[in-house]
Design a protein around this motif. Structure first.
Motif, mmCIF file in Angstrom:
data_model
loop_
_atom_site.group_PDB
_atom_site.id
_atom_site.type_symbol
_atom_site.label_atom_id
_atom_site.label_comp_id
_atom_site.label_asym_id
_atom_site.label_seq_id
_atom_site.Cartn_x
_atom_site.Cartn_y
_atom_site.Cartn_z
ATOM 1 N N GLY A 238 0.806 -1.162 0.140
ATOM 2 C CA GLY A 238 0.157 -0.142 0.210
ATOM 3 C C GLY A 238 0.837 1.329 -0.014
ATOM 4 N N ASP B 40 -3.529 4.559 -2.240
ATOM 5 C CA ASP B 40 -4.938 3.899 -1.574
ATOM 6 C C ASP B 40 -5.774 4.935 -1.264
ATOM 7 N N VAL B 41 -5.500 6.077 -1.023
ATOM 8 C CA VAL B 41 -6.321 7.186 -0.849
ATOM 9 C C VAL B 41 -7.078 7.764 -2.031
ATOM 10 N N ALA C 123 0.251 1.716 4.003
ATOM 11 C CA ALA C 123 -0.938 2.170 4.134
ATOM 12 C C ALA C 123 -1.763 1.046 4.812
ATOM 13 N N GLN C 124 -2.692 1.346 5.577
ATOM 14 C CA GLN C 124 -3.890 0.561 6.291
ATOM 15 C C GLN C 124 -5.071 1.155 6.312
ATOM 16 N N ARG C 125 -6.133 0.251 6.797
ATOM 17 C CA ARG C 125 -7.325 0.780 6.846
ATOM 18 C C ARG C 125 -8.140 0.297 8.198
ATOM 19 N N THR D 3 -9.066 5.171 5.139
ATOM 20 C CA THR D 3 -7.970 4.724 4.629
ATOM 21 C C THR D 3 -6.809 5.680 5.424
ATOM 22 N N THR E 269 -5.256 10.852 4.471
ATOM 23 C CA THR E 269 -6.279 9.785 4.831
ATOM 24 C C THR E 269 -7.651 10.379 3.969
#
Length: 363
Positions: A24, A28-29, A192-194, A199, A260
Motif C-alpha cells: 500500500g 490507496d487514498v 497504508a492501512q485501513r 484509509t 487519509t
C-alpha cells in the motif's frame, strides 16, 4: 564522500523484500496521484502528489534545518482552505524551483484557486540535501517538476508508484552523524492501512543524519558504519562511547506525507501531521536533529466511504486519535520500506552500501 577503504557493493545485490509483507501507499487514498522524476546526470529528483479538489492539508516541521515553500499558509489560522499538490525534492534550497514547474503544469489545466480570471495553484513543498553526490550544480528544476506531474497522470489511478531510489529518494543517504564517508543508502517508501472504512497512508523520503531500525524487532537496518566501512556501527553506540559528531551543515532531512480519506479540517490535518512524527521517532535514531529539516505534511481528501466530501469538515476526537496513531504506524513502516528498497551506489570513489548488502552490525 571519498571512502577508498570500503568495499564496493556487489552489483548482483538487489533491494530485499519487506518481510512484513506490508503493502500500500498514498495511491490507496482515492484521488491522490504520485509521480516521480529523476535527473539522469546525477542521483537527484523530485516526487509530486497531485490532490483532488477540496483536499485539506496540514504540516509539522520538527527538524532544525528545513527548506520549505508555502508551509505557513497551511496553518489553521490562515485563509487558504485547500491545496492542489505537494512537492518533495532533492537539491537543497535550489530544488524548490521544481515547485514552479508543478504550479505551471496545474495552471495550464485550469487547476487552482479562482482569483478573478486566474487560477492560482497552491503547491507547498519541502526539500532535502543531496548535493554531495555528483555535480552539485545539477538539481531539480521546474522542468523536472513538470515531468513528475506527467509521471503521476500516466499511471492509472490506484496504481502503486515505485519505491526505493526514485524521485526525491534518488540521492538519499542515512547514518551521516559522523560524516558522509560512513553513510549508507536511504530512499523512498510507502505504506497504508485501513480502519473502519478510513484509509491512512504514508510516504517517506529518508535522508536522515541518523540510523534506521525496524520498530518491530529493534534491529538496526542501516546507518552509520565503522571507520573502515565494513560494519554497521550505529550512531547511538558511537555516542555512548563518547565519540563526538562534527558540525554537519546542509546534510540531511527526512520528508514525509501522511494522507487519509477522512474529512479532517485544517486543525485536525495539522494534528495528524504532528502525531505522525512519532513514526519517524520509532524508526530513526537520532531524529529531529539540528542538521535535519524533518517535515511531515498531512492530506485529508474527505472522500472516503466513512466521510463523503459533502459532509462538514471535522471528525470527533476519538476518530482523530485513531487516525493519528495509524498515521504514525504507517509512517514508521514507510521508513523501513524505504531502507529495504534502497539500492547500493558507487559514484566515482563514493560508495554507499545499502541494507540489502547485509553488513554485519552490533546487534
Amino acid at each position: 564522500m571519498n571512502e577508498p577503504a570500503a568495499p564496493a557493493p556487489p552489483a548482483a545485490h538487489a533491494p530485499a523484500a519487506d518481510p512484513s509483507g506490508a503493502g500500500g501507499g498514498l495511491h490507496d487514498v482515492a484521488g491522490l496521484r504520485v509521480g516521480h522524476a529523476q535527473d539522469p546526470r546525477r542521483p537527484t529528483g523530485c516526487t509530486v502528489v497531485l490532490c483532488p479538489p477540496g483536499c485539506v492539508a496540514g504540516v509539522d516541521v520538527r527538524g532544525a534545518a528545513p527548506g520549505t515553500r508555502e508551509t505557513e499558509l497551511l496553518s489553521p489560522l490562515n485563509t487558504v482552505a485547500e491545496v492542489h499538490a505537494l512537492l518533495l525534492a532533492g537539491g537543497s534550497a535550489f530544488g524548490l524551483d521544481a515547485a514552479g514547474g508543478v504550479v505551471r503544469w496545474l495552471e495550464r489545466r485550469g487547476i487552482g484557486i479562482a482569483v478573478g480570471p486566474l487560477r492560482v495553484p497552491i503547491v507547498p513543498a519541502a526539500i532535502l540535501f543531496d548535493l554531495g553526490l555528483g555535480d552539485p550544480a545539477v538539481r531539480p528544476d521546474a522542468a523536472l517538476g513538470e515531468a513528475a506531474c506527467e509521471d503521476a497522470v500516466a499511471r492509472p489511478p490506484g496504481t502503486p508508484a515505485p519505491e526505493g531510489n526514485v524521485g526525491a529518494g534518488a540521492g538519499c543517504s542515512i547514518g551521516k552523524l559522523f560524516g558522509p564517508t560512513r553513510a549508507m543508502r536511504g530512499g523512498l517508501g510507502q505504506a497504508a492501512q485501513r480502519w473502519q472504512g478510513d484509509t491512512v497512508a504514508a510516504l517517506a523520503v529518508v535522508n536522515a543524519v541518523g540510523d534506521v531500525r525496524d520498530p518491530r524487532d529493534g534491529r538496526l537496518l542501516a546507518g552509520s558504519r565503522s571507520a573502515d566501512g565494513h560494519r554497521l556501527e550505529g550512531c547511538l553506540a558511537a555516542l555512548r562511547r563518547g565519540e563526538r559528531p562534527p558540525t554537519l551543515v546542509g546534510a540531511a532531512t527526512t520528508l514525509a506525507i501522511v494522507a487519509t480519506d477522512a474529512p479532517l479540517d485544517k486543525a485536525q490535518a495539522t494534528r495528524l501531521a504532528q502525531m505522525a512524527h512519532d513514526g519517524l521517532a520509532r524508526a530513526i535514531e537520532p531524529v529531529h536533529t539540528p542538521f535535519d529539516g524533518d517535515t511531515v505534511f498531512a492530506l485529508a481528501t474527505g472522500a472516503g466511504p466513512a466521510g463523503h466530501r459533502a459532509a462538514p469538515r471535522g471528525v470527533d476526537p476519538a476518530r482523530l486519535a485513531v487516525l493519528g496513531a495509524l498515521a504514525a504506524d504507517s509512517l514508521a513502516e514507510a521508513v523501513v520500506r524505504a531502507i529495504r528498497r534502497a539500492a547500493p551506489l558507487r559514484l566515482g570513489e563514493t560508495v554507499l552500501p545499502a541494507a540489502c548488502d547485509g553488513l554485519p552490525g552490533p546487534d
